[in-house]
Design an enzyme around this catalytic site. Sequence first.
Site, PDB file in Angstrom:
ATOM      1  N   HIS A  66      -8.602  -6.347   4.325  1.00 39.14           N
ATOM      2  CA  HIS A  66      -8.222  -5.514   5.464  1.00 39.14           C
ATOM      3  C   HIS A  66      -9.540  -5.094   6.078  1.00 39.14           C
ATOM      4  O   HIS A  66     -10.185  -4.156   5.608  1.00 39.14           O
ATOM      5  CB  HIS A  66      -7.440  -4.276   5.008  1.00 39.14           C
ATOM      6  CG  HIS A  66      -5.961  -4.482   4.966  1.00 39.14           C
ATOM      7  ND1 HIS A  66      -5.073  -3.452   4.810  1.00 39.14           N
ATOM      8  CD2 HIS A  66      -5.229  -5.610   5.084  1.00 39.14           C
ATOM      9  CE1 HIS A  66      -3.839  -3.945   4.834  1.00 39.14           C
ATOM     10  NE2 HIS A  66      -3.903  -5.243   4.981  1.00 39.14           N
ATOM     11  N   ASP A 114     -12.550   8.869   8.075  1.00 38.92           N
ATOM     12  CA  ASP A 114     -11.539   7.926   8.564  1.00 38.92           C
ATOM     13  C   ASP A 114     -11.820   6.514   8.078  1.00 38.92           C
ATOM     14  O   ASP A 114     -12.963   6.080   8.029  1.00 38.92           O
ATOM     15  CB  ASP A 114     -11.508   7.921  10.096  1.00 38.92           C
ATOM     16  CG  ASP A 114     -10.508   6.909  10.620  1.00 38.92           C
ATOM     17  OD1 ASP A 114      -9.331   6.999  10.226  1.00 38.92           O
ATOM     18  OD2 ASP A 114     -10.894   6.013  11.378  1.00 38.92           O
ATOM     19  N   ASP A 170     -10.178   3.805   9.438  1.00 43.32           N
ATOM     20  CA  ASP A 170      -9.498   2.861  10.332  1.00 43.32           C
ATOM     21  C   ASP A 170     -10.071   2.746  11.736  1.00 43.32           C
ATOM     22  O   ASP A 170      -9.329   2.513  12.685  1.00 43.32           O
ATOM     23  CB  ASP A 170      -8.009   3.240  10.411  1.00 43.32           C
ATOM     24  CG  ASP A 170      -7.356   3.276   9.043  1.00 43.32           C
ATOM     25  OD1 ASP A 170      -7.263   2.222   8.421  1.00 43.32           O
ATOM     26  OD2 ASP A 170      -6.972   4.376   8.594  1.00 43.32           O
ATOM     27  N   HIS A 218     -11.695   1.805   2.286  1.00 44.27           N
ATOM     28  CA  HIS A 218     -11.089   2.520   1.161  1.00 44.27           C
ATOM     29  C   HIS A 218     -12.011   2.736  -0.033  1.00 44.27           C
ATOM     30  O   HIS A 218     -11.542   2.852  -1.158  1.00 44.27           O
ATOM     31  CB  HIS A 218      -9.845   1.762   0.680  1.00 44.27           C
ATOM     32  CG  HIS A 218      -8.707   1.836   1.642  1.00 44.27           C
ATOM     33  ND1 HIS A 218      -7.440   1.382   1.341  1.00 44.27           N
ATOM     34  CD2 HIS A 218      -8.629   2.330   2.902  1.00 44.27           C
ATOM     35  CE1 HIS A 218      -6.646   1.577   2.370  1.00 44.27           C
ATOM     36  NE2 HIS A 218      -7.341   2.141   3.332  1.00 44.27           N
ATOM     37  N   ASP A 240      -7.264  -4.172   9.769  1.00 42.16           N
ATOM     38  CA  ASP A 240      -6.508  -2.927   9.627  1.00 42.16           C
ATOM     39  C   ASP A 240      -7.272  -1.779  10.263  1.00 42.16           C
ATOM     40  O   ASP A 240      -8.081  -1.129   9.620  1.00 42.16           O
ATOM     41  CB  ASP A 240      -6.224  -2.634   8.141  1.00 42.16           C
ATOM     42  CG  ASP A 240      -5.309  -1.434   7.989  1.00 42.16           C
ATOM     43  OD1 ASP A 240      -4.739  -0.992   9.004  1.00 42.16           O
ATOM     44  OD2 ASP A 240      -5.164  -0.934   6.856  1.00 42.16           O
ATOM     45  N   TRP A 277       0.869  -1.175   0.000  1.00 38.29           N
ATOM     46  CA  TRP A 277       0.000   0.000   0.000  1.00 38.29           C
ATOM     47  C   TRP A 277       0.905   1.223   0.000  1.00 38.29           C
ATOM     48  O   TRP A 277       1.857   1.292   0.771  1.00 38.29           O
ATOM     49  CB  TRP A 277      -0.919   0.066   1.219  1.00 38.29           C
ATOM     50  CG  TRP A 277      -1.663   1.371   1.210  1.00 38.29           C
ATOM     51  CD1 TRP A 277      -2.700   1.705   0.391  1.00 38.29           C
ATOM     52  CD2 TRP A 277      -1.351   2.546   1.973  1.00 38.29           C
ATOM     53  NE1 TRP A 277      -3.069   3.020   0.609  1.00 38.29           N
ATOM     54  CE2 TRP A 277      -2.255   3.556   1.561  1.00 38.29           C
ATOM     55  CE3 TRP A 277      -0.392   2.843   2.943  1.00 38.29           C
ATOM     56  CZ2 TRP A 277      -2.235   4.846   2.102  1.00 38.29           C
ATOM     57  CZ3 TRP A 277      -0.366   4.129   3.491  1.00 38.29           C
ATOM     58  CH2 TRP A 277      -1.291   5.111   3.071  1.00 38.29           C
ATOM     59  N   LYS A 314      -6.974   2.561  -2.659  1.00 42.07           N
ATOM     60  CA  LYS A 314      -7.647   3.470  -1.731  1.00 42.07           C
ATOM     61  C   LYS A 314      -8.341   4.567  -2.528  1.00 42.07           C
ATOM     62  O   LYS A 314      -7.862   4.962  -3.586  1.00 42.07           O
ATOM     63  CB  LYS A 314      -6.612   4.071  -0.780  1.00 42.07           C
ATOM     64  CG  LYS A 314      -7.204   4.812   0.394  1.00 42.07           C
ATOM     65  CD  LYS A 314      -6.127   5.110   1.433  1.00 42.07           C
ATOM     66  CE  LYS A 314      -6.723   5.850   2.618  1.00 42.07           C
ATOM     67  NZ  LYS A 314      -5.800   5.932   3.737  1.00 42.07           N
ATOM     68  N   ASP A 346      -9.558  -3.304   1.344  1.00 45.27           N
ATOM     69  CA  ASP A 346      -9.687  -2.654   2.648  1.00 45.27           C
ATOM     70  C   ASP A 346     -11.039  -1.957   2.591  1.00 45.27           C
ATOM     71  O   ASP A 346     -11.236  -1.034   1.798  1.00 45.27           O
ATOM     72  CB  ASP A 346      -8.538  -1.657   2.849  1.00 45.27           C
ATOM     73  CG  ASP A 346      -8.586  -0.966   4.202  1.00 45.27           C
ATOM     74  OD1 ASP A 346      -9.695  -0.561   4.611  1.00 45.27           O
ATOM     75  OD2 ASP A 346      -7.533  -0.806   4.833  1.00 45.27           O
ATOM     76  N   GLU A 375      -2.947  -3.016  -2.643  1.00 49.01           N
ATOM     77  CA  GLU A 375      -4.099  -2.422  -1.942  1.00 49.01           C
ATOM     78  C   GLU A 375      -4.441  -1.019  -2.448  1.00 49.01           C
ATOM     79  O   GLU A 375      -3.635  -0.107  -2.406  1.00 49.01           O
ATOM     80  CB  GLU A 375      -3.783  -2.357  -0.438  1.00 49.01           C
ATOM     81  CG  GLU A 375      -4.882  -1.739   0.394  1.00 49.01           C
ATOM     82  CD  GLU A 375      -4.517  -1.652   1.880  1.00 49.01           C
ATOM     83  OE1 GLU A 375      -3.364  -1.965   2.243  1.00 49.01           O
ATOM     84  OE2 GLU A 375      -5.393  -1.242   2.671  1.00 49.01           O
TER      85      GLU A 375
HETATM   86  C1  RNT Z   1      -3.749   2.727   4.607  1.00 48.42           C
HETATM   87  C2  RNT Z   1      -3.852   1.272   4.327  1.00 48.42           C
HETATM   88  C3  RNT Z   1      -2.737   0.431   4.847  1.00 48.42           C
HETATM   89  C4  RNT Z   1      -2.285   0.836   6.240  1.00 48.42           C
HETATM   90  C5  RNT Z   1      -1.374  -0.145   6.900  1.00 48.42           C
HETATM   91  C6  RNT Z   1      -0.678   0.448   8.077  1.00 48.42           C
HETATM   92  O1  RNT Z   1      -4.855   3.415   4.250  1.00 48.42           O
HETATM   93  O2  RNT Z   1      -5.073   0.787   4.772  1.00 48.42           O
HETATM   94  O3  RNT Z   1      -3.074  -0.900   4.774  1.00 48.42           O
HETATM   95  O4  RNT Z   1      -3.359   1.062   7.078  1.00 48.42           O
HETATM   96  O5  RNT Z   1      -0.534  -0.728   6.019  1.00 48.42           O
HETATM   97 ZN    ZN Z   2      -5.391  -1.327   4.743  1.00 45.47          ZN
END
Ligand code: RNT
Ligand code: ZN
Length: 421
Positions: free
Chosen positions: A289, A297, A299, A265, A329, A188, A231, A262, A229
């Site tokens: 993820h 956000d 995460d 994302h 994640d 990523w 985003k 993820d 990955e």
């Molecule tokens: C960031 C990605 C990535 C990170 C990690 C720390 O937006 O999701 O995967 O969160 O690698």
């Molecule tokens: Zn991620």
Amino acid sequence: MKKEQIKRSYQLAKEQYAELGIDTEKVLKVLDQIQISLHCWQTDDVGGFEKSGAELGGGGIQVTGNFPGKAKTIVQMRADLDKVMSLLPGKQRLNLHAIYGEFDGKLVDRDKIEPGHFQGWINWAKERGIGLDFNCTCFSHPLADDGFTLSSKNPGVRKFWIEHTKRCRAIGAEMGKQLGTPSIHNIWIPDGSKDTPVDRYTLRSLLKKSLDDIFSVKYPKKYLKDSIESKLFGIGSESMVVGSHDFYLGYAVKNNTMITLDNGHFHPTEQVGDKISSILLFVDELLLHLTRGVRWDSDHVLTLNDELILMAQEIVRAKALNRVNIGLDFFDASLNRIGAYVIGTRSAQIAFLNALLEPVESLKKFEEKGMNFERLSLLELMKTKPLGAVWDYYCLINGVPVGHDYIAEIEKYEKEVLLKR
Ligand code: RNT
Ligand code: ZN
């Protein structure tokens, strides 16, 4: 909770599911096979151990909060991970980032890291009989400060990150070789821009070129599996992210790599669960993820929400558990970090248990016959079935705290360990 009560509740739940054609004993055996890769970075707010007091820097990701007890050393991080694992049923894996090597206080730049810096982790994982996954760290570094790494227009910067990523794949392959289970290396990068760029094509062609170079080094699949990955946007990359979903999906299909979904994302109204059945037709395997996106956000601590429930259902319905690698994640420093892990991991496990307890065959029959009312009612009825009783029993037979009992365990660890740091 009392053992007898848990067993009695399970017995009744088992009968209810049996009426729907679901064998809970078989389901629990399948659940045993589902491994979740724990992201080490929830213990230390994505700081890493390159130098003491390191903090997450830039890269469009952010940790908020200053709850006491953050892991400041590898020893502390390992203790925290052991604590987390002791509170989870089943067997997990561990997912490391390149900034978590054992550098013995020396500054080893990212283009110089070697498998030796991770031998301690390999030994640690071997002792516990678990697998390791790995990630290049293309953020929190001066050469990532202007927001571009593998797609940088500066050849020197690009070269640095290509070298870093190649070394990370070599480290992952060594982990896989020594541990007897392939390591997944995930790429990523934060590359993107705050304002509207005019030349997206050049940036994306540079990223493609860098990836081609990185993947020109081949490793046996039994040691290393590669994933990329995407985003939608990050802080500071609001207008355009070079590694978008279209970019990586195209790259993965053409080059037979895995793709990382993820679920933080994507556009908030997009369902990542809906993507699984499409992507699985064109790539061999997926990496997840799992996270919880909240407004800007991506995460927040994972919870058992509609999104997660659908993702697990879609994987189970597609009979694709063996083609989907599950990772987490999220990072939140505003609450007990061990608690955050346990909540998030257990939520993921419960989502898969829920999916395994679904009477898919009956639902499919309704669907095939166009019996849409019947399909919808069964889906609704499943929401009030005694999932919790099966989950509690699973925790009981795995010898881990049942239900809210883990709260007291974590509070004890907070008092005895975390608050003393
Ligand atoms: C960031 C990605 C990535 C990170 C990690 C720390 O937006 O999701 O995967 O969160 O690698
Ligand atoms: Zn991620």
